[in-house]
Design a protein around this motif. Structure first.
Motif: not given
Ligand SMILES: Cc1cc2nc3c(=O)[nH]c(=O)nc-3n(C[C@H](O)[C@H](O)[C@H](O)COP(=O)(O)OP(=O)(O)OC[C@H]3O[C@@H](n4cnc5c(N)ncnc54)[C@H](O)[C@@H]3O)c2cc1C
Length: 415
Positions: A309-310, A315-317
């Protein structure tokens, strides 16, 4: 295909947005495109035409040789005369160097340097023969199957059912059984045995060695792998009329991005992001007013990346920072559904080493042109198909590979 799919042509092909916010629309309509290029950099019209001429020559040569015939077949006279006509110095040089020598504009350099990513490769390491890609896109245009790309899969299923083919899914092959170098069938992970006279392997070709019982597995090394991807599948509840079907939001430093992907082997700090929004052209893919988004950035195909998750959140950010910095509409409060495909999920879902989307990368002419052949050299009845074999990865090329393999089977097994 016409009986199963309705293909619509794409105009424009893509919208490109660069780090400074400059945006251009790319079409395969020649007068429109020349106008666009003229507005970017007058001198680059000539460079564009020369690049397309080179791509066309490589295409003409490949069409009759590389793409339609199995590898390593003796050259025919026609191939040799085609070879003589290819401007060798440019075609076999480094892709990025050829682009840089043909275009003055940094925008057009970055735009044309993106094409090798269509086969999961870096423009800084691959040969200029990959100029065949922008040529094919320009000359034959982009096409969209109504109902979405998955219609391609469904149309194969329809065809198979009409031919009364038995399909067995979720059947993981562990071993290929053989005697005296003649294929006899497969054994699945659950122990089930399936006898066969002819076996076509659609998995990563190098994995087959292990399935045949070789002690040293030929598993594809990380350094030989093409890129993987990080994909966000997002359903947004409101309409986004500012979007096109295809758009690309470029990173500020393309060379650094590829160094991070292939050399440092980590997810780019500033990724180039591709957004596909099929609902702009095809309302059948969404319910109601909303939009369907496929948001993708390139990622390295590593075995050990945890993609927990982190890691996904970080990566999403980076992906959304790039999008919002480039003027992408704010969608955070409008997301109705979201799914994430990480390289790890691609690796386990499709049994691809590290999630390498296109098997081997195309760096250097050996990798670009000499993929595993479609017929095994040692085992009778064993064939290969798909992205890791000849002629290479990507949906259209994989379909060509199927055609070549089918013709080989007809020739060696059925005639
Ligand atoms: C996120 C993403 C984006 C992409 N974007 C594009 C794009 O824009 N344009 C483009 O042209 N291409 C794109 N591609 C690539 C394209 O999808 C692939 O090149 C193509 O699907 C490869 O086809 P294939 O038949 O070789 O392999 P696959 O489609 O991966 O099929 C191989 C099948 O073999 C099965 N298999 C593997 N090992 C075993 C085993 N031991 N036993 C039983 N079954 C096994 C797998 O489960 C899988 O179903 C993309 C791929 C991904 C993942």
């Amino acid at each position: 295909m016409d009986d199963y799919l309705e293909m619509v042509s794409m105009n424009p092909l893509s919208q490109y947005t660069f780090d400074d916010g400059y945006t251009l629309t790319y079409t395969s309509d020649l007068p429109d495109l020349l106008n666009t290029i003229r507005n970017v950099e007058l001198q680059d019209v000539d460079g564009f035409l020369r690049i397309m001429r080179l791509g066309a020559r490589i295409y003409e040569l490949s069409k009759s040789t590389f793409m339609s015939r199995p590898p390593m077949t003796p050259p025919r006279n026609v191939d040799i005369s085609a070879l003589k006509n290819i401007p060798l110095r440019n075609a076999w040089g480094n892709y990025n160097k050829v682009i840089t020598s043909h275009f003055k504009s940094p925008y057009l350099r970055q735009l044309f340097n993106r094409y090798p990513t269509y086969v999961g490769s870096s423009p800084y390491y691959c040969p200029a023969t990959l100029l065949i890609i922008p040529y094919i896109e320009f000359a034959f245009n982009g096409w969209y199957p109504l109902g979405g790309l998955y219609r391609l899969v469904e149309s194969f299923l329809d065809l198979a059912r009409n031919l009364e083919v038995t399909l067995l899914t979720n059947a993981n092959v562990e071993l290929i059984e053989h005697r005296n170098k003649i294929v006899q069938g497969v054994r699945l992970v659950d122990g089930m045995r399936l006898p066969a006279d002819i076996l076509v392997a659609n998995c990563e070709a190098q994995d087959v060695e292990g399935m045949l019982g070789a002690r040293t597995s030929g598993r594809l090394k990380e350094s030989d792998r093409s890129m993987s991807g990080l994909v966000f599948l997002v359903g947004v509840k409101r309409s986004l009329p500012q979007l096109r079907h295809h758009q690309i939001y470029f990173s500020a430093d393309y060379r650094k991005e590829f160094d991070e992907l292939f050399h440092d082997r980590h997810f780019p700090t500033d990724p180039t992001v591709y957004v596909n929004c099929p609902s702009r052209n095809d309302r059948s893919v969404v319910p109601g007013e909303g939009e369907s988004l496929f948001i993708m950035a390139n990622a390295p195909a590593n075995d050990d990346d945890v993609w927990d998750k982190p890691m996904i959140m970080e990566a999403r950010k980076r992906v959304f920072d790039r999008l919002y910095r480039s003027g992408f509409p704010q969608i955070d409060d409008d997301i109705e559904v979201q799914d994430v495909w990480t390289p790890k999920r691609i690796a386990s879902g499709y049994l691809m080493p590290g999630g390498a989307i296109y098997g081997t990368h195309s760096h250097g002419w050996r990798h670009a042109f000499f993929r595993p052949p479609n017929k095994d050299r040692n085992y009778r009845g064993l064939y290969y198909v798909g992205g890791s074999t000849h002629p290479g990865g990507g949906t259209p090329t994989v379909l060509l590979s199927a055609k070549i393999t089918a013709e080989l089977i007809r020739k060696y097994e059925l005639e």
